[in-house]
Design an enzyme around this catalytic site. Sequence first.
Site, PDB file in Angstrom:
ATOM      1  N   HIS A  73      12.079  17.125 -31.584  1.00 23.80           N
ATOM      2  CA  HIS A  73      12.502  17.054 -32.985  1.00 23.80           C
ATOM      3  C   HIS A  73      13.792  17.824 -33.209  1.00 23.80           C
ATOM      4  O   HIS A  73      14.162  18.676 -32.406  1.00 23.80           O
ATOM      5  CB  HIS A  73      11.383  17.605 -33.873  1.00 23.80           C
ATOM      6  CG  HIS A  73      10.065  16.991 -33.552  1.00 23.80           C
ATOM      7  ND1 HIS A  73       9.089  17.634 -32.806  1.00 23.80           N
ATOM      8  CD2 HIS A  73       9.585  15.758 -33.826  1.00 23.80           C
ATOM      9  CE1 HIS A  73       8.053  16.827 -32.664  1.00 23.80           C
ATOM     10  NE2 HIS A  73       8.321  15.677 -33.264  1.00 23.80           N
TER      11      HIS A  73
ATOM     12  N   SER B 195       6.760  12.168 -37.015  1.00 26.92           N
ATOM     13  CA  SER B 195       7.083  13.591 -37.063  1.00 26.92           C
ATOM     14  C   SER B 195       8.440  13.888 -37.686  1.00 26.92           C
ATOM     15  O   SER B 195       8.687  15.012 -38.101  1.00 26.92           O
ATOM     16  CB  SER B 195       7.044  14.187 -35.659  1.00 26.92           C
ATOM     17  OG  SER B 195       7.851  13.420 -34.786  1.00 26.92           O
TER      18      SER B 195
ATOM     19  N   ASP C 222      12.836  21.529 -30.654  1.00 23.75           N
ATOM     20  CA  ASP C 222      11.719  21.822 -29.733  1.00 23.75           C
ATOM     21  C   ASP C 222      11.640  20.872 -28.547  1.00 23.75           C
ATOM     22  O   ASP C 222      10.642  20.855 -27.842  1.00 23.75           O
ATOM     23  CB  ASP C 222      10.390  21.785 -30.506  1.00 23.75           C
ATOM     24  CG  ASP C 222      10.121  20.429 -31.132  1.00 23.75           C
ATOM     25  OD1 ASP C 222      10.953  19.514 -30.969  1.00 23.75           O
ATOM     26  OD2 ASP C 222       9.071  20.276 -31.797  1.00 23.75           O
TER      27      ASP C 222
END
Length: 389
Positions: A365, A35, A362
């Site tokens: 991340h 990610s 978040d």
Amino acid sequence: MGLLSIYFLLFISFFIHANSTTSPQYNAIFSFGDSYADTGNFVKLVKDFLPSVVFDNPQYGMTYFGRPTGRSSDGRLVVDFIAEALGFPHIPPYLSKDEDFTKGANFAVIGATALDLDFFHNNNITSIPPINSSMNVQVGWFQELKSSYCNTTESCREYLSKSLFLFGEFGGNDYNFLLLAGKTIDQIKYSYVPTVIDTIKLAAESLLKQGVMHMVLPGNIPTGCVPIVLTMYGSTNKKDYDHLGCLKEYNTIGITHNTLLREVVRQLQDKFPEARISYGDYYKPVIQLLQKNERRLNEYPLNMETECPGAGAGAGAGGATIEAPLRVCCGGGGPYNFNLSLVCGQPGSIACDNPFTSINWDGIHLTEAAYNYIAIHWLKGHSTIFTSI
Ligand SMILES: *[C@@H]1O[C@H](CO)[C@@H](O)[C@H](O)[C@H]1NC(C)=O
Ligand SMILES: *[C@@H]1O[C@H](CO)[C@@H](O)[C@H](O)[C@H]1NC(C)=O
Ligand SMILES: *[C@@H]1O[C@H](CO)[C@@H](O)[C@H](O)[C@H]1NC(C)=O
Ligand SMILES: *[C@@H]1O[C@H](CO)[C@@H](O)[C@H](O)[C@H]1NC(C)=O
């Protein structure tokens, strides 16, 4: 703007200038990872069986793109900033089949592991979602795409020797799923980290053997400073935290991984002396951002074209400061503003007004501002890789 930011602006424009005029350009950028590097693959990969993916909802993308793009951030990632600095377009996600891949492709997938699904299944680790996107799967996608650039061993060597490979980060998710499966930190450090590192080394080596000459191997971020980890594995014993408020033991996973990965970089560099292989440090820049919590994030240019958004009215010479470095920008309440029952992207979650004053976006991340800081750190530290070929 302070002197420092002018220095960095000049620095970045040097790269743009250097590459668009004098020095030869890379022919393509290929990116792999999870990610921290996915620019849209995961959302495409799961769209047929997951009705709703938070990463595909607002407020994701709010800072730069103005819409969700499948990136797990409010804006651009390190790979985007590096592409920009080298005069490239943003590298399109491979699973968006209708994109133009002539300048490279991004194979990274949110949640991807270094080890294959089979490894987890064979070891009865069921915490891993059934998504087949591991490092080797991504390398397989690259091999599929390769014939659109070259067809013979020699022409591929020639082609790949001029491409930039950003290979990672890998490993962070392996360790997260192992923690979720109840493995201890010691088990992870002494048994799984070496397995992950060997797997990464083999894959990197297979690419170098095909002729890759420019490769960055990014390491892990400090897991013990990540709000989801602080929330799930929080402790009542103050001694478990360091002076930054991070969980010390959890950080030792990343430290172990990164130490071994650096050793792999040295070994591969010895074995492929003509190649330029470097370690991409996600760990130290994040610690630096947390340490200097009075540091003004917007002393660093958020992008090449625009003024730093934080330097507005009332900001004086500095602008936005990071007030609570471990606090999440986009979340649903709780000590770190990270709430497992109300995560960013779910209706009811709220994003802070100025994401460039946060390090974490978040709960897992980083914000675009933090990725920008890391990208500058890489561009500065590895100028032999990033300036020319
Ligand atoms: C996984 O579980 C099966 C069934 O409980 C057991 O037979 C097997 O030995 C386990 N494998 C490992 C690696 O723990
Ligand atoms: C994952 O994909 C690879 C390559 O397409 C395939 O060889 C492998 O069997 C798949 N693994 C699982 C568990 O589906
Ligand atoms: C390689 O071969 C395939 C299949 O014949 C062809 O479609 C492709 O255009 C070729 N690639 C290059 C770079 O010539
Ligand atoms: C977390 O979210 C749930 C669901 O919306 C809510 O009921 C709860 O109060 C929130 N927790 C905190 C600490 O804000």
